[in-house]
Design an enzyme around this catalytic site. Structure first.
Site: not given
Length: 666
Positions: A115, A117, A119, A221, A310, A403, A406, A419, A425
């Site tokens: 079947e 797939k 999306d 399905y 896939k 960072c 921060c 960091c 932070c």
């Protein structure tokens, strides 16, 4: 009115499901207008009236809905090798079942259904005595969100069905056709980016009228649950049942007798994928025989009798415009590439993954700003940069030394920058609070990253423990917080206090641990204090916990800041108790006082479940084989642990029925 509703429903089925209209649009409008007029004059609207599909009033929020049967994820096959490996596991499982159950009717040779797939957004519809009574999103597979008003706007979804013998759950995918998206965008003030997000956004929109405007469609399905009113011998029977009950089943369902034919068909689909009027990101291969499905069963996450194949990720080129450095909840600094917007597999891509500076250098991207780069959507989900598209020299990507949030000097740990300002932070603190409140953690309803930012900025929340100090007066003063929202959030905080130990440990965000590890910790130690005081040696003795993870856990709980936070939460009523263990079996079990190792995949229970049962018998379950090991329980695809056990002459139990007998369950 009922006659009109039934006649309109029949015409809807012909038009939206079968694509075979039986009357003109003008004649259809006459019927519809007549029903609307009757509803207005009588003040009565039948529960299955087609006029309900236009969308009703704005909703206040989504209510959680517990599915009657679990909605499983699918294991993935990334290529032909993965597909063949899945098939070999299935063949072996069928062969083993037939060998171990000689008195039963043998499972047949595998036959495969293929079947598409889709999306979009998974839908789970509940029908009781022929009437649609609930529709929900997949959620976490066990609990989703009720979206019945939104789903009723999809005209290919039947409000009533001929089957009236009890309750069934029907699973499918809500989608927006590409042609509908194009037509919508031609006149829309605000254009939709892609069909996937358009469908998901519409179905999770609190205004059903917005859902109706999107003109969504759906394909079905699977029957996930029945209460005994119907059974199926194979996949073909299930598909016939769906069609007979007016569900829209995609015309593409292919049946094959060999895995070689399956491979050929998958290649054909991949070539044709762009001719469909909807997005697909692969195909699903299922064994058709229902007895075989029942015998093969499930892992923790996936059915063993199905796999999602896939398609290869699509690639294109675009300009790398900039790289920003984002701070995660653990303090890890991650580069994110900003690229010139480009369409890829039906999605507009603007951001791409770059793991770290080493990844940038390996891909020859160090001097690539402003140049063409190759990108692809990895498994059709996360866009990533593969490398430069030509030899042009661009501007340099420079790693930060401080960072970006921060200003704290960064530390290089392994491949990543960190960091260390975990108490000051902002993005780290907001990330930790958001993670703490997430669904698989403390499951604090209505909480979001925007909520965390508001609480950080306006209420001084710096630690998850601070959430339990918040009052109604703190919340009601916040922007977009009214009485109802403030009250509901406080109720959610209170409800979260009863989450079990596994969820609490996951919510703490212990570095290098996920849900499986925190479940193992909760099941083995049984209390929060025992986990907090565990030594590295005790931790590495557990299934799938190695030295790095063990050190992370020990270091985490040695931190006085963490201990203080946990103490504050417990003082506010957070219980974090382990789930009740199963009653212990008699102490004279063969496993009492013995060291046992589990390896491979079990078919009748998960390894965690087996470990619980063994521990209830007095066994010590460890993760590695040594001379002290008394038994090795070997499931499918057992590897080096089984080999070592045989080399050391350790007793191997590779028959699950024998294991269950020794556990006192047979």
């Amino acid at each position: 009115m009922q006659e009109l509703a039934d006649e309109i429903a029949a015409h809807n089925y012909q038009y939206y499901t079968l694509d075979q209209p039986t009357i003109s649009d003008a004649d259809y409008d006459k019927l519809y207008d007549e029903l609307v007029a009757l509803e207005r004059s009588t003040g009565v609207v039948l529960p299955d009236s087609p006029t309900l599909r236009v969308g009703g009033e704005l909703l206040k929020g989504f209510d959680p809905h517990k599915h009657l049967a679990k909605l499983w994820s699918l294991d993935k096959a990334q290529d032909a090798e993965d597909l063949l490996a899945w098939n070999q596991r299935a063949l072996k499982a069928i062969s083993d079942y037939n060998a171990k159950n000689p008195e039963a009717k043998p499972l047949p040779a595998p036959r495969y259904a293929i079947e598409l797939k889709f999306d979009g957004l998974t839908l789970n519809l509940t029908y009781t005595n022929g009437r649609l009574v609930q529709a929900a999103t997949r959620g976490n597979g066990t609990v989703g969100e009720g979206i019945l008003p939104q789903v009723k706007t999809i005209k290919s979804v039947p409000l009533t069905i001929p089957f009236k013998n009890g309750t069934i759950e029907v699973q499918g995918e809500g989608i927006m056709n590409l042609s509908v998206l194009e037509k919508y965008n031609a006149t829309a003030a605000e254009q939709l980016k892609n069909a996937r997000n358009a469908a998901a956004g519409a179905l999770r929109n609190l205004n059903p009228q917005v859902t109706a405007e999107r003109k969504l469609d759906a394909y079905f399905y699977n029957i996930g649950y029945t209460d005994g009113g119907v059974t199926f011998e194979n996949h073909e029977e299930m598909m016939r049942f769906l069609r007979d009950n007016r569900f829209k089943v995609n015309p593409y369902v292919m049946y094959c007798d060999s895995i070689e034919d399956v491979q050929k068909e998958l290649e054909a689909i991949a070539e044709r994928r762009h001719t469909f009027d909807y997005l697909i990101d692969g195909a699903v291969v299922k064994l058709t025989d229902m007895r075989t499905r029942e015998a093969l069963g499930y892992t923790d996450k996936f059915p063993r009798w199905a796999v999602a194949y896939k398609f290869e990720a699509e690639e294109t080129t675009t300009v790398l415009e900039a790289v920003s450095w984002e701070v995660g909840r653990t303090g890890k600094i991650t580069p994110v590439a900003r690229v010139e917007a480009v369409e890829l597999a039906g999605v507009t891509v603007q951001n791409c993954t770059l793991n770290n500076m080493g990844d940038i250098e390996r891909k020859n991207l160090k001097h690539a700003l402003g140049t063409l780069v190759k990108i692809r959507r990895s498994n059709d989900v996360i866009p990533e940069i593969l490398g430069k598209a030509d030899d042009e020299e661009g501007r340099e990507i420079i790693a930060p030394t401080e960072c970006p949030a921060c200003g704290t000097p960064l530390e290089q740990r392994g491949a990543h920058l960190f960091c260390n300002n975990k108490l000051g932070c902002r993005p780290q603190l907001i990330g930790r609070i958001t993670h703490f409140a997430s669904r698989d953690a403390m499951d604090i309803e209505t909480f979001s990253i925007m909520t965390a930012e508001q609480l950080y900025d306006d209420c001084g929340v710096r630690d998850p423990a601070d959430l339990y100090d918040l009052t109604y007066d703190d919340l009601i003063k916040l922007d977009r917080f009214g009485d109802k929202k403030a009250t509901k959030l406080l109720e959610s905080f209170e409800k979260s206090k009863s989450r079990d130990l596994s969820a609490f440990l996951y919510a703490l965000g212990i570095p290098n641990t996920g849900k499986a590890t925190t479940r193992t910790l909760a099941d083995h130690f049984g209390s929060l204090d025992a986990v907090m005081n565990a030594t590295a040696e005790e931790l590495t003795a557990l299934q799938d916990i190695g030295g790095i993870v063990a050190d992370s856990i020990v270091s985490f709980f040695a931190d006085p800041v963490i201990r203080d936070s946990i103490a504050r939460m417990r003082a506010r009523g957070v219980r974090a108790e382990a789930e009740q263990r199963e009653p212990a079996v008699p102490a004279d079990s063969v496993f009492t006082g013995k060291t046992v190792v589990l390896t491979g995949t079990l078919s009748q229970m998960t390894r965690d479940e087996a470990a619980k049962k063994l521990e209830a018998c007095g066994a010590k379950v460890t993760g590695s084989v040594s001379k002290k090991t008394a038994f090795v329980i070997a499931g499918e695809n057992a590897g080096s642990k089984l080999t070592k056990a045989r080399e050391l002459g350790i007793t191997v139990i590779d028959d699950e029925n024998e294991l269950l007998r020794l556990l006192g369950e047979k």
